[in-house]
Motif scaffolding. Structure first.
Motif, mmCIF file in Angstrom:
data_model
loop_
_atom_site.group_PDB
_atom_site.id
_atom_site.type_symbol
_atom_site.label_atom_id
_atom_site.label_comp_id
_atom_site.label_asym_id
_atom_site.label_seq_id
_atom_site.Cartn_x
_atom_site.Cartn_y
_atom_site.Cartn_z
ATOM 1 N N SER A 277 0.829 -1.205 0.000
ATOM 2 C CA SER A 277 0.000 0.000 0.000
ATOM 3 C C SER A 277 0.866 1.257 0.000
ATOM 4 C CB SER A 277 -0.907 -0.015 1.225
ATOM 5 O OG SER A 277 -1.654 1.162 1.295
ATOM 6 N N GLY A 278 1.918 1.245 0.779
ATOM 7 C CA GLY A 278 2.839 2.390 0.796
ATOM 8 C C GLY A 278 3.522 2.593 -0.536
ATOM 9 N N MET A 279 3.887 1.493 -1.191
ATOM 10 C CA MET A 279 4.521 1.605 -2.507
ATOM 11 C C MET A 279 3.550 2.194 -3.524
ATOM 12 S SD MET A 279 6.954 -1.826 -2.681
ATOM 13 C CE MET A 279 6.259 -2.306 -4.201
ATOM 14 N N VAL A 280 2.301 1.811 -3.450
ATOM 15 C CA VAL A 280 1.308 2.368 -4.375
ATOM 16 C C VAL A 280 1.158 3.864 -4.120
ATOM 17 C CG1 VAL A 280 -1.148 2.385 -4.959
ATOM 18 C CG2 VAL A 280 0.065 0.215 -4.742
ATOM 19 N N ASP A 281 1.127 4.254 -2.856
ATOM 20 C CA ASP A 281 1.004 5.681 -2.531
ATOM 21 C C ASP A 281 2.196 6.481 -3.047
ATOM 22 O OD1 ASP A 281 -1.384 5.208 -1.266
ATOM 23 O OD2 ASP A 281 -0.526 5.176 0.756
ATOM 24 N N ILE A 282 3.380 5.928 -2.898
ATOM 25 C CA ILE A 282 4.586 6.655 -3.289
ATOM 26 C C ILE A 282 4.802 6.650 -4.799
ATOM 27 C CG2 ILE A 282 7.113 6.652 -3.123
ATOM 28 C CD1 ILE A 282 6.748 5.558 -0.257
ATOM 29 N N PHE A 283 4.672 5.473 -5.407
ATOM 30 C CA PHE A 283 5.024 5.324 -6.817
ATOM 31 C C PHE A 283 3.813 5.186 -7.731
ATOM 32 C CE2 PHE A 283 8.619 3.403 -4.459
ATOM 33 C CZ PHE A 283 9.572 4.345 -4.792
ATOM 34 N N ILE B 61 6.749 -0.803 -10.879
ATOM 35 C CA ILE B 61 6.937 -2.165 -11.394
ATOM 36 C C ILE B 61 8.349 -2.659 -11.102
ATOM 37 C CG2 ILE B 61 7.063 -3.536 -13.516
ATOM 38 C CD1 ILE B 61 4.706 -1.785 -14.542
ATOM 39 N N ALA B 62 9.336 -1.765 -11.232
ATOM 40 C CA ALA B 62 10.729 -2.147 -10.983
ATOM 41 C C ALA B 62 10.943 -2.556 -9.526
ATOM 42 C CB ALA B 62 11.658 -0.998 -11.343
ATOM 43 N N ILE B 63 10.156 -2.039 -8.616
ATOM 44 C CA ILE B 63 10.267 -2.409 -7.206
ATOM 45 C C ILE B 63 9.309 -3.544 -6.865
ATOM 46 C CG2 ILE B 63 9.926 -1.560 -4.854
ATOM 47 C CD1 ILE B 63 10.843 1.180 -5.889
ATOM 48 N N PHE B 64 8.129 -3.535 -7.453
ATOM 49 C CA PHE B 64 7.079 -4.504 -7.138
ATOM 50 C C PHE B 64 7.462 -5.924 -7.551
ATOM 51 C CE2 PHE B 64 3.251 -6.804 -8.495
ATOM 52 C CZ PHE B 64 2.558 -6.822 -7.305
ATOM 53 N N VAL B 65 7.961 -6.102 -8.748
ATOM 54 C CA VAL B 65 8.272 -7.446 -9.253
ATOM 55 C C VAL B 65 9.336 -8.129 -8.392
ATOM 56 C CG1 VAL B 65 9.184 -8.733 -11.222
ATOM 57 C CG2 VAL B 65 7.453 -6.955 -11.582
ATOM 58 N N PRO B 66 10.465 -7.483 -8.098
ATOM 59 C CA PRO B 66 11.428 -8.155 -7.203
ATOM 60 C C PRO B 66 10.859 -8.440 -5.811
ATOM 61 C CG PRO B 66 12.466 -6.322 -8.314
ATOM 62 C CD PRO B 66 11.006 -6.238 -8.616
ATOM 63 N N PHE B 67 9.995 -7.550 -5.320
ATOM 64 C CA PHE B 67 9.386 -7.767 -4.009
ATOM 65 C C PHE B 67 8.495 -9.005 -4.024
ATOM 66 C CE2 PHE B 67 6.239 -6.734 -0.633
ATOM 67 C CZ PHE B 67 7.120 -6.710 0.430
ATOM 68 N N VAL B 68 7.747 -9.199 -5.099
ATOM 69 C CA VAL B 68 6.906 -10.394 -5.217
ATOM 70 C C VAL B 68 7.772 -11.653 -5.272
ATOM 71 C CG1 VAL B 68 5.297 -11.630 -6.722
ATOM 72 C CG2 VAL B 68 4.946 -9.203 -6.245
ATOM 73 N N PHE B 69 8.858 -11.615 -6.012
ATOM 74 C CA PHE B 69 9.761 -12.765 -6.047
ATOM 75 C C PHE B 69 10.383 -13.022 -4.670
ATOM 76 C CE2 PHE B 69 9.802 -12.110 -10.704
ATOM 77 C CZ PHE B 69 9.423 -13.393 -11.064
ATOM 78 N N PHE B 70 10.683 -11.958 -3.938
ATOM 79 C CA PHE B 70 11.191 -12.117 -2.582
ATOM 80 C C PHE B 70 10.152 -12.804 -1.697
ATOM 81 C CE2 PHE B 70 11.311 -10.330 1.745
ATOM 82 C CZ PHE B 70 12.514 -10.881 2.180
ATOM 83 N N LEU B 71 8.892 -12.376 -1.803
ATOM 84 C CA LEU B 71 7.834 -12.999 -1.010
ATOM 85 C C LEU B 71 7.668 -14.471 -1.368
ATOM 86 C CD1 LEU B 71 5.149 -10.168 -0.984
ATOM 87 C CD2 LEU B 71 6.615 -10.887 0.911
ATOM 88 N N LYS B 72 7.792 -14.804 -2.646
ATOM 89 C CA LYS B 72 7.732 -16.203 -3.054
ATOM 90 C C LYS B 72 8.917 -16.980 -2.496
ATOM 91 C CE LYS B 72 5.179 -16.395 -7.281
ATOM 92 N NZ LYS B 72 4.836 -17.760 -7.420
#
Length: 57
Positions: free
Chosen positions: A26-32, A40-51
């Protein structure tokens, strides 16, 4: 009288059911939100990290 633990019960349920990373997303959506490529450049690696750590499947 009200038991003080009953007042915290809804908060405890929320903390138990809402994953910790929802606030980060939610914070990432607010900021970016206005800069989708940065998001997207931050979200995709974060999703892979969560996986990788097993939070999502």
């Amino acid at each position: 009288m009200n038991d003080p633990s009953e007042e915290k019960f809804p908060q405890l349920i929320e903390e138990a059911t809402v994953p910790w990373w929802i606030g980060i997303m939610s914070g990432m959506v607010d900021i970016f939100g206005k800069h989708p490529y940065i998001f997207i450049a931050i979200f995709v690696p974060f999703v892979f990290f969560l996986k990788w750590i097993g939070e999502i499947k």
